[in-house]
Enzyme design. Structure first.
Site, short mmCIF file in Angstrom:
data_model
loop_
_atom_site.label_atom_id
_atom_site.label_comp_id
_atom_site.label_asym_id
_atom_site.label_seq_id
_atom_site.Cartn_x
_atom_site.Cartn_y
_atom_site.Cartn_z
N ALA A 70 0.88 -1.17 0.00
CA ALA A 70 0.00 0.00 0.00
C ALA A 70 0.92 1.22 0.00
O ALA A 70 2.10 1.12 0.33
CB ALA A 70 -0.89 -0.02 1.24
N GLY A 113 0.60 -4.81 0.84
CA GLY A 113 -0.65 -4.76 0.09
C GLY A 113 -0.54 -5.42 -1.28
O GLY A 113 -1.54 -5.91 -1.81
N GLU A 116 -1.09 -8.97 -0.70
CA GLU A 116 -2.50 -9.15 -0.34
C GLU A 116 -3.42 -9.05 -1.56
O GLU A 116 -4.41 -9.77 -1.64
CB GLU A 116 -2.90 -8.11 0.73
CG GLU A 116 -2.18 -8.38 2.04
CD GLU A 116 -2.33 -7.24 3.03
OE1 GLU A 116 -1.87 -6.12 2.73
OE2 GLU A 116 -2.91 -7.46 4.10
N GLU A 136 4.82 -5.16 6.88
CA GLU A 136 4.12 -4.05 7.56
C GLU A 136 4.61 -3.78 8.98
O GLU A 136 4.62 -2.64 9.42
CB GLU A 136 2.61 -4.33 7.61
CG GLU A 136 1.90 -4.14 6.28
CD GLU A 136 1.85 -5.41 5.44
OE1 GLU A 136 2.61 -6.35 5.71
OE2 GLU A 136 1.03 -5.45 4.51
N1 CAA Z 1 4.59 3.20 -0.95
C1 CAA Z 1 4.98 4.38 -1.47
N2 CAA Z 1 6.14 4.55 -2.12
C2 CAA Z 1 6.94 3.48 -2.24
C3 CAA Z 1 6.59 2.22 -1.72
C4 CAA Z 1 5.36 2.10 -1.04
N3 CAA Z 1 4.92 0.94 -0.53
N4 CAA Z 1 7.59 1.34 -1.99
C5 CAA Z 1 8.53 2.04 -2.65
N5 CAA Z 1 8.13 3.32 -2.81
C6 CAA Z 1 8.85 4.42 -3.44
C7 CAA Z 1 10.04 4.87 -2.59
O1 CAA Z 1 9.60 5.76 -1.58
C8 CAA Z 1 10.92 5.52 -3.62
O2 CAA Z 1 10.39 6.81 -3.88
P1 CAA Z 1 11.38 8.06 -4.16
O3 CAA Z 1 12.02 7.73 -5.49
O4 CAA Z 1 10.46 9.22 -4.23
O5 CAA Z 1 12.36 8.12 -3.05
C9 CAA Z 1 10.68 4.66 -4.87
O6 CAA Z 1 9.45 3.99 -4.66
C10 CAA Z 1 11.78 3.64 -5.08
O7 CAA Z 1 11.89 2.85 -3.88
P2 CAA Z 1 13.30 2.30 -3.34
O8 CAA Z 1 14.35 3.35 -3.54
O9 CAA Z 1 13.09 1.81 -1.95
O10 CAA Z 1 13.54 1.09 -4.36
P3 CAA Z 1 14.47 -0.21 -4.14
O11 CAA Z 1 14.56 -0.85 -5.48
O12 CAA Z 1 15.72 0.16 -3.42
O13 CAA Z 1 13.63 -1.17 -3.13
C11 CAA Z 1 11.66 -2.30 -2.33
C12 CAA Z 1 12.48 -1.82 -3.56
C13 CAA Z 1 12.39 -3.46 -1.64
C14 CAA Z 1 10.32 -2.79 -2.85
C15 CAA Z 1 11.48 -1.14 -1.34
O14 CAA Z 1 11.00 0.00 -2.03
C16 CAA Z 1 10.53 -1.40 -0.21
O15 CAA Z 1 10.87 -2.08 0.74
N6 CAA Z 1 9.29 -0.83 -0.26
C17 CAA Z 1 8.34 -0.86 0.81
C18 CAA Z 1 7.68 -2.23 0.95
C19 CAA Z 1 6.70 -2.21 2.10
O16 CAA Z 1 7.02 -1.95 3.24
N7 CAA Z 1 5.40 -2.51 1.78
C20 CAA Z 1 4.36 -2.54 2.73
C21 CAA Z 1 3.61 -1.26 2.72
S1 CAA Z 1 2.40 -1.15 4.01
C22 CAA Z 1 1.06 -2.03 3.47
O17 CAA Z 1 1.08 -2.61 2.42
C23 CAA Z 1 -0.15 -2.05 4.37
C24 CAA Z 1 -1.17 -3.09 3.98
O18 CAA Z 1 -1.19 -4.20 4.44
C25 CAA Z 1 -2.23 -2.81 3.07
#
Ligand code: CAA
Length: 262
Positions: A70, A113, A116, A136
């Site tokens: 998400a 998400g 999910e 999360e």
């Molecule tokens: N939401 C918003 N933006 C996100 C995002 C997310 N879930 N995941 C990545 N991005 C954005 C980053 O903020 C970054 O933006 P900027 O360029 O503006 O800085 C861009 O995408 C690139 O991300 P990274 O530099 O981190 O890319 P990477 O290749 O180094 O890593 C990744 C990739 C491993 C997927 C890493 O981005 C990551 O860990 N993302 C978050 C994953 C996460 O925690 N997901 C759970 C979200 S909470 C949820 O989902 C709640 C639910 O149950 C519904």
């Protein structure tokens, strides 16, 4: 199709009886925000009603990300009061209410998400580079789109705990070994595999397919005895369809069936 041109976070295409929804938010690695989930559910409902569409495919744009969760930017400053009163995410699970089979073609990261959304589909197929996880708790929250409920049913309690509490991520083959994923294919063949799966489903009676999907998903909801009763009634009612006559007589006459979805 009028709706398809108006979506801002997804792309919708219909080809050979397969309706494909592609999540297109490249700057956020296809993370889903409120608009994206509303559009996904809207598009899925519209495809569900189209008689020319027999199966849905959901995937992410590009070779590396199905959906990175998400949208964290959207959630970062949200209060409990806001989340509660707008019923944050409540309608997002509408994807799981679609009648036609949904194939999740997971290309790369399916985190939070994203995982999910894939689990709301009926069959998950994955490219070799897919990664599944529920990170999360790292963010001070928990899965909110069904992760704590659907993952345990797919992989069992111990592994679900490991994935959610310890942020263990599964590779495509690990996800396949644990039952979350059905097929793993070369990355450049993922969509071809999804389309061929959809084409196989499209060749069947849509009534029989919908009944089978409904009964299988029923097993998530009810005790075995009730599920068996449910299946029995759905099985009996199949004999009220023309497609049952067609399917069985085609077999006996050694010809291919021609189903009419009636
Ligand atoms: N939401 C918003 N933006 C996100 C995002 C997310 N879930 N995941 C990545 N991005 C954005 C980053 O903020 C970054 O933006 P900027 O360029 O503006 O800085 C861009 O995408 C690139 O991300 P990274 O530099 O981190 O890319 P990477 O290749 O180094 O890593 C990744 C990739 C491993 C997927 C890493 O981005 C990551 O860990 N993302 C978050 C994953 C996460 O925690 N997901 C759970 C979200 S909470 C949820 O989902 C709640 C639910 O149950 C519904």
């Amino acid at each position: 199709d009028q709706d398809a041109t108006n979506y801002r976070t997804i792309r919708v295409e219909v080809e050979d009886a397969a309706g494909t929804i592609t999540i297109c938010r490249p700057k956020a690695l296809n993370a889903v925000n409120t608009l994206a989930m509303e559009e996904i559910v809207h598009a899925a409902r519209a495809l569900d009603k189209r008689p020319d569409v027999k199966a849905l495919i959901i995937t992410g744009e590009g070779p590396k990300y199905f959906a990175a969760g998400a949208d964290i930017k959207e959630m970062a400053d949200q209060t409990y009061d806001e989340a509660y009163h707008k019923r944050f995410m409540e309608g997002w699970t509408g994807l799981a209410a679609v009648r036609k089979p949904i194939i999740a073609a997971v290309n790369g990261y399916a985190l939070g998400g994203g995982c999910e959304v894939a689990m709301m589909a009926d069959i998950i197929i994955a490219s070799e580079n897919a990664v599944f996880g529920q990170p999360e708790v790292n963010l001070g929250v928990i899965p909110g789109m069904g992760g704590t409920q659907r993952l345990i049913r797919a992989v069992g309690k111990s592994k679900a705990m490991d994935i959610i509490l310890c942020d263990v991520r599964l590779t495509a083959f690990e996800a396949q070994a644990s039952g979350l994923v059905s097929r793993v294919v070369y990355t450049d063949q993922l969509m071809a595999e999804a389309r061929s799966m959809a084409a196989r489903i499209a060749s069947l009676s849509a009534l029989a397919v919908a009944k089978a999907k409904d009964c299988i998903n029923r097993a998530y909801e009810v005790p075995l005895s009730e599920g068996l009763r449910y299946e029995q009634r759905e099985f009996w009612s199949a004999f009220a369809t023309e497609d049952q006559k067609e399917g069985m007589h085609a077999f006996l006459n050694k010809r291919n069936p021609s189903f009419k979805d009636r």
